[in-house]
Enzyme design. Structure first.
Site, PDB file in Angstrom:
ATOM      1  N   ASP A 128     -13.411 -33.517  -3.275  1.00 29.96           N
ATOM      2  CA  ASP A 128     -12.954 -33.653  -1.885  1.00 29.96           C
ATOM      3  C   ASP A 128     -14.026 -33.182  -0.914  1.00 29.96           C
ATOM      4  O   ASP A 128     -14.496 -32.044  -0.993  1.00 29.96           O
ATOM      5  CB  ASP A 128     -11.670 -32.858  -1.669  1.00 29.96           C
ATOM      6  CG  ASP A 128     -10.515 -33.382  -2.507  1.00 29.96           C
ATOM      7  OD1 ASP A 128     -10.225 -34.582  -2.391  1.00 29.96           O
ATOM      8  OD2 ASP A 128      -9.922 -32.602  -3.267  1.00 29.96           O
ATOM      9  N   ASP A 182     -18.600 -31.747  -6.737  1.00 27.29           N
ATOM     10  CA  ASP A 182     -17.288 -31.462  -6.177  1.00 27.29           C
ATOM     11  C   ASP A 182     -16.668 -32.811  -5.802  1.00 27.29           C
ATOM     12  O   ASP A 182     -17.384 -33.830  -5.726  1.00 27.29           O
ATOM     13  CB  ASP A 182     -17.445 -30.555  -4.952  1.00 27.29           C
ATOM     14  CG  ASP A 182     -16.141 -30.327  -4.231  1.00 27.29           C
ATOM     15  OD1 ASP A 182     -15.184 -29.873  -4.875  1.00 27.29           O
ATOM     16  OD2 ASP A 182     -16.071 -30.633  -3.020  1.00 27.29           O
ATOM     17  N   LYS A 241     -13.138 -21.639  -7.678  1.00 25.76           N
ATOM     18  CA  LYS A 241     -14.193 -21.359  -6.711  1.00 25.76           C
ATOM     19  C   LYS A 241     -13.671 -20.384  -5.648  1.00 25.76           C
ATOM     20  O   LYS A 241     -12.509 -20.497  -5.265  1.00 25.76           O
ATOM     21  CB  LYS A 241     -14.641 -22.659  -6.037  1.00 25.76           C
ATOM     22  CG  LYS A 241     -15.153 -23.732  -7.006  1.00 25.76           C
ATOM     23  CD  LYS A 241     -15.364 -25.056  -6.285  1.00 25.76           C
ATOM     24  CE  LYS A 241     -15.735 -26.171  -7.234  1.00 25.76           C
ATOM     25  NZ  LYS A 241     -15.870 -27.477  -6.565  1.00 25.76           N
ATOM     26  N   THR A 244     -13.853 -29.883  -9.689  1.00 24.40           N
ATOM     27  CA  THR A 244     -13.006 -29.871  -8.498  1.00 24.40           C
ATOM     28  C   THR A 244     -11.979 -28.754  -8.532  1.00 24.40           C
ATOM     29  O   THR A 244     -11.547 -28.323  -9.613  1.00 24.40           O
ATOM     30  CB  THR A 244     -12.284 -31.230  -8.345  1.00 24.40           C
ATOM     31  OG1 THR A 244     -11.418 -31.194  -7.202  1.00 24.40           O
ATOM     32  CG2 THR A 244     -11.454 -31.564  -9.581  1.00 24.40           C
ATOM     33  N   SER A 245     -11.568 -28.317  -7.362  1.00 26.16           N
ATOM     34  CA  SER A 245     -10.489 -27.336  -7.244  1.00 26.16           C
ATOM     35  C   SER A 245      -9.122 -27.998  -7.240  1.00 26.16           C
ATOM     36  O   SER A 245      -8.100 -27.309  -7.229  1.00 26.16           O
ATOM     37  CB  SER A 245     -10.667 -26.508  -5.962  1.00 26.16           C
ATOM     38  OG  SER A 245     -11.833 -25.716  -6.034  1.00 26.16           O
ATOM     39  N   ASP A 293     -19.695 -29.450  -0.680  1.00 23.04           N
ATOM     40  CA  ASP A 293     -19.565 -29.503   0.771  1.00 23.04           C
ATOM     41  C   ASP A 293     -19.024 -28.213   1.362  1.00 23.04           C
ATOM     42  O   ASP A 293     -19.244 -27.932   2.530  1.00 23.04           O
ATOM     43  CB  ASP A 293     -18.637 -30.656   1.186  1.00 23.04           C
ATOM     44  CG  ASP A 293     -17.181 -30.357   0.880  1.00 23.04           C
ATOM     45  OD1 ASP A 293     -16.361 -30.309   1.819  1.00 23.04           O
ATOM     46  OD2 ASP A 293     -16.854 -30.147  -0.300  1.00 23.04           O
TER      47      ASP A 293
END
Length: 224
Positions: A19, A17, A142, A110-111, A167
């Site tokens: 961020d 991931d 996600k 990543t989102s 995270d």
């Protein structure tokens, strides 16, 4: 939060991931989203914890605000976030750790939209992966497993042979659903997270053993 034992086996690839995992953009994101929440009459303190780890459009869509176009609002938020990158930094040790990995053995999942992800990585001085799966690459973000399954497919391996660094709860759920083991990075956590997965505070003690058979990660001083 203390470190806990890492998976002992080798993996075909490591997925990250972005961020909160390899960079910290928490302050930037919360500034932008706080302004948006206040403009729409939301309670900022209650709302902010819901933004992490998921795509902006899905955060907005969940609210079902009348007269709001989630796609247009998400695009506007992305533009604002791209202008606010002055205090984005790497999670301690992340760059050195990523630089130690064979380029074909890791990817970012990543989102964030791709343009924002690239902007934030550059702002933090982070390396660019050979493969990045971003918000626009999947229909369901996600906690759906689609992004992780897509990353594994593009790498030509099974998801269970990928070790995912995450995270946020949404990302952990996505990895669990995909069948990928997880290491939880706690650097930006403001309170302990209840999880059965391995945990590390950051990447400073992580070491890499890469062979043609795969990559094993371990804490410095841990037996190979």
């Amino acid at each position: 939060m203390p470190e806990t034992p890492l998976p002992a086996r080798r993996f075909a690839a490591l997925l990250f991931d972005m961020d909160g995992t390899i960079i910290s953009s928490l302050a930037s994101a919360e500034r932008t989203w706080s302004r948006w929440a206040r403009a729409h009459g939301l309670d900022v303190a209650t709302f902010l914890p819901t933004i992490h780890g998921v795509r902006s459009v899905e955060t907005i869509r969940r609210l079902a605000l009348p007269g709001i176009d989630p796609e247009a609002e998400a695009a506007a938020i992305t533009r604002a976030e791209m202008e606010d990158v002055g205090d984005i930094v790497e999670i301690p040790g992340a760059r050195t750790f990523l630089d130690s990995l064979p380029r074909e053995r890791w990817a970012i999942v990543t989102s964030a939209p791709r343009a924002l992800a690239e902007r934030r990585l550059a702002a933090a001085g982070m390396p660019t992966p050979g493969l990045m799966i971003a918000a626009e690459d999947v229909t369901h973000g996600k906690p759906a497993p689609d992004c992780i399954l897509l990353a594994a497919a593009r790498l030509g391996i099974a998801a269970l042979d990928c070790l995912m660094f995450e995270d946020a709860p949404a990302g952990i759920q996505a990895a669990d659903a995909a069948g990928s083991p997880v290491v939880v990075v706690t650097a930006t956590h403001q309170a302990p997270m209840r999880t059965a997965h391995a945990r590390i505070p950051d990447f400073r003690r992580l070491r890499v053993d890469a062979t043609p058979e795969g990559v094993r990660v371990a804490l410095a001083g841990e037996a190979s």
